[in-house]
Scaffold this motif. Structure first.
Motif, mmCIF file in Angstrom:
data_model
loop_
_atom_site.group_PDB
_atom_site.id
_atom_site.type_symbol
_atom_site.label_atom_id
_atom_site.label_comp_id
_atom_site.label_asym_id
_atom_site.label_seq_id
_atom_site.Cartn_x
_atom_site.Cartn_y
_atom_site.Cartn_z
ATOM 1 N N MET A 1 0.735 -1.074 0.027
ATOM 2 C CA MET A 1 -0.031 -0.075 0.156
ATOM 3 C C MET A 1 0.816 1.342 0.053
ATOM 4 O O MET A 1 0.528 2.300 0.151
ATOM 5 N N ASN A 2 2.131 1.168 0.024
ATOM 6 C CA ASN A 2 2.800 2.368 0.011
ATOM 7 C C ASN A 2 2.583 3.011 -1.479
ATOM 8 O O ASN A 2 2.811 4.254 -1.411
ATOM 9 N N TRP A 3 2.321 2.657 -2.454
ATOM 10 C CA TRP A 3 2.136 3.312 -3.797
ATOM 11 C C TRP A 3 0.959 4.080 -3.455
ATOM 12 O O TRP A 3 0.784 5.224 -4.071
ATOM 13 N N THR A 5 -0.173 5.647 -0.722
ATOM 14 C CA THR A 5 0.177 6.670 0.204
ATOM 15 C C THR A 5 1.163 7.830 -0.477
ATOM 16 O O THR A 5 1.437 8.861 -0.095
ATOM 17 N N SER A 6 1.874 7.352 -1.520
ATOM 18 C CA SER A 6 2.762 8.132 -2.046
ATOM 19 C C SER A 6 2.259 8.853 -3.297
ATOM 20 O O SER A 6 2.695 9.821 -3.925
ATOM 21 N N GLU A 69 -3.053 6.330 15.084
ATOM 22 C CA GLU A 69 -2.378 7.322 14.574
ATOM 23 C C GLU A 69 -1.426 8.176 15.582
ATOM 24 O O GLU A 69 -0.358 8.298 15.538
#
Length: 112
Positions: A1-3, A5-6, A69
């Protein structure tokens, strides 16, 4: 899922809006397909009392996400604080007599 958030914020907002519109359209078509014609006038009577409950569920999930968070933020602040304290102790110890402080300070500067 880094893609995910980027991605830029504009893409995330527009994508979220498009996804919400798609879900609304699919739900409308699904209700028309699943509810018989003679019972369609009862749908608002059933759906109206559910709205506050769904809103409360959304609020609870949002609060849990924010609390989680905030915990991650607190942990990250603690790590940064510990790292800064250790770096300042090392920099101070490097100024002691008979210690070659230049290589220590250069290595510390590279590390930080």
């Amino acid at each position: 899922m880094n893609w995910l958030t980027s991605l830029p914020a504009v893409v995330l907002v527009v994508g979220g809006l498009l996804l919400a519109l798609l879900v609304a359209a699919v739900a409308r078509v699904g209700v028309r397909a699943l509810v018989p014609v003679e019972e369609r006038d009862r749908v608002p009577q059933i759906a109206t009392p559910l709205m506050p409950t769904l809103g409360a569920a959304f609020a609870i999930f949002a609060a849990l996400t924010l609390a989680s968070e905030a915990g991650y933020l607190r942990a990250a602040e603690g790590l940064v604080s510990d790292e800064a304290a250790a770096a300042s102790r090392l920099a101070w110890a490097a100024t002691s007599p008979r210690v070659q402080s230049e290589p220590i300070h250069a290595a510390l500067l590279d590390y930080l």
